[in-house]
Design a protein around this motif. Structure first.
Motif, short mmCIF file in Angstrom:
data_model
loop_
_atom_site.label_atom_id
_atom_site.label_comp_id
_atom_site.label_asym_id
_atom_site.label_seq_id
_atom_site.Cartn_x
_atom_site.Cartn_y
_atom_site.Cartn_z
N ASP A 1 3.01 -4.97 8.47
CA ASP A 1 4.07 -5.39 9.09
C ASP A 1 5.09 -4.08 9.30
O ASP A 1 5.94 -4.23 10.08
CB ASP A 1 4.95 -6.36 8.38
N GLY A 2 4.67 -3.07 8.70
CA GLY A 2 5.21 -1.93 9.11
C GLY A 2 5.72 -1.23 7.77
O GLY A 2 5.33 -1.30 6.94
N ILE A 3 6.20 0.13 8.14
CA ILE A 3 6.51 0.94 6.93
C ILE A 3 7.87 0.46 6.26
O ILE A 3 8.84 0.18 7.00
CB ILE A 3 6.84 2.27 7.39
N SER A 4 7.67 0.19 5.03
CA SER A 4 8.93 -0.31 4.44
C SER A 4 9.71 0.74 3.47
O SER A 4 11.01 0.81 3.26
CB SER A 4 8.72 -1.47 3.38
N GLU A 5 9.17 1.86 3.30
CA GLU A 5 9.86 2.87 2.42
C GLU A 5 9.14 4.28 2.69
O GLU A 5 8.13 4.27 2.74
CB GLU A 5 9.82 2.57 0.95
N ILE A 6 9.89 5.50 2.99
CA ILE A 6 9.51 6.53 2.95
C ILE A 6 10.49 7.40 2.20
O ILE A 6 11.70 7.39 2.54
CB ILE A 6 9.34 7.33 4.28
N LYS A 7 10.22 8.01 1.08
CA LYS A 7 11.26 8.89 0.32
C LYS A 7 10.19 10.11 -0.18
O LYS A 7 9.20 10.09 -0.59
CB LYS A 7 11.75 8.17 -0.61
N SER B 1 -7.10 9.45 -0.49
CA SER B 1 -7.30 8.90 0.99
C SER B 1 -6.00 8.06 1.43
O SER B 1 -5.27 7.71 0.39
CB SER B 1 -8.45 8.05 1.03
N VAL B 2 -5.81 7.82 2.48
CA VAL B 2 -4.66 7.25 2.96
C VAL B 2 -4.91 5.91 3.66
O VAL B 2 -5.95 5.71 4.42
CB VAL B 2 -3.89 7.84 4.14
N PRO B 3 -4.32 4.64 3.25
CA PRO B 3 -4.85 3.25 3.67
C PRO B 3 -4.68 3.35 5.34
O PRO B 3 -3.74 3.94 6.02
CB PRO B 3 -3.78 2.40 2.91
N LYS B 4 -5.43 2.70 5.83
CA LYS B 4 -5.42 2.84 7.38
C LYS B 4 -4.17 2.54 7.95
O LYS B 4 -3.70 3.00 8.96
CB LYS B 4 -6.49 1.57 7.85
N VAL B 5 -3.49 1.45 7.38
CA VAL B 5 -1.96 1.04 8.09
C VAL B 5 -1.07 2.08 8.06
O VAL B 5 -0.20 2.37 8.61
CB VAL B 5 -1.59 -0.19 7.60
N LEU B 6 -1.17 3.00 7.00
CA LEU B 6 -0.31 4.07 6.67
C LEU B 6 -0.82 5.38 7.51
O LEU B 6 -0.21 6.39 7.57
CB LEU B 6 -0.33 4.44 5.34
N ILE B 7 -1.94 5.54 8.01
CA ILE B 7 -2.14 6.89 8.44
C ILE B 7 -1.35 7.36 9.83
O ILE B 7 -0.75 8.44 9.71
CB ILE B 7 -3.82 6.83 9.15
N PRO B 8 -0.95 6.53 10.62
CA PRO B 8 0.08 7.11 11.80
C PRO B 8 1.47 7.55 11.13
O PRO B 8 1.79 8.37 11.52
CB PRO B 8 0.43 5.73 12.50
N MET C 1 0.84 -1.47 -0.05
CA MET C 1 0.13 -0.10 0.01
C MET C 1 0.88 1.25 -0.09
O MET C 1 1.89 1.30 0.79
CB MET C 1 -0.73 0.08 1.22
N THR C 2 0.44 2.22 -0.63
CA THR C 2 1.24 3.42 -0.76
C THR C 2 0.16 4.82 -0.52
O THR C 2 -1.01 4.71 -0.76
CB THR C 2 1.81 3.80 -2.02
N ALA C 3 0.87 5.76 -0.33
CA ALA C 3 0.11 7.17 0.03
C ALA C 3 1.15 8.17 -0.39
O ALA C 3 2.35 8.06 -0.08
CB ALA C 3 -0.34 7.17 1.57
#
Length: 156
Positions: A19-25, A36-43, A1-3
């Motif tokens: 399982d967690g955040i794998s990439e932020i760039k 909209s942001v997928p629920k697991v990515l909102i935090p 999932m991405t946002a």
């Protein structure tokens, strides 16, 4: 999932799953912002927004970066650098117990998939110079100034 969200440095792409955040760039090209942001990515999205507003100094999100065991060891050391502080590549190589691994530390730093959250921007040259940053030195300077604003020297 991405946002994709807007930041002062460009579009921030966040990728992850349960399982967690794998990439932020930060992207160098324009991409469409997420409606909209997928629920697991909102935090992660909320914390990135708070960081850029100067309201967050420590991230608290589950991370799941992909990399070699050496890279993960370096990234773990990067996560120990406090907000507003810097370390040199030599200091990081000493912290991981391999003083001769300066170039390997620099290479692992450059492969960090979790920009800002795993603060590779806080690593500088031993002489205090801003060296190497995958996102460009102007972004590195911006992030360091955000975390440790220069003191105003004059009133007029």
């Amino acid at each position: 999932m991405t946002a994709n969200l807007s930041t002062p440095l460009g579009i921030c792409k966040i990728t992850g799953d349960e399982d967690g955040i794998s990439e932020i760039k930060i992207l160098d090209k324009d991409e469409e912002l997420s409606n909209s942001v997928p629920k697991v990515l909102i935090p992660a999205a909320n914390q990135m927004t708070a960081y850029f507003k100067g309201e967050l100094k420590e991230f608290n999100i589950p991370l799941n970066p992909k990399g070699t065991s050496f890279q993960k060891q370096v990234w773990l050391a990067l996560n120990q650098i406090p907000y507003g502080e810097t370390r040199s590549y030599l200091q990081i190589s000493k912290e991981i117990g391999n003083v001769k691994a300066i170039r390997a530390v620099a290479a692992a730093n450059g492969k960090n998939p979790l920009w800002i959250v795993t603060p590779c921007h806080r690593v500088i040259g031993s002489d205090g110079s801003l060296t190497g940053y995958a996102g460009g030195l102007w972004r590195k300077k911006y992030l360091l100034d955000l975390e440790n604003p220069p003191i105003q020297q004059e009133l007029f």
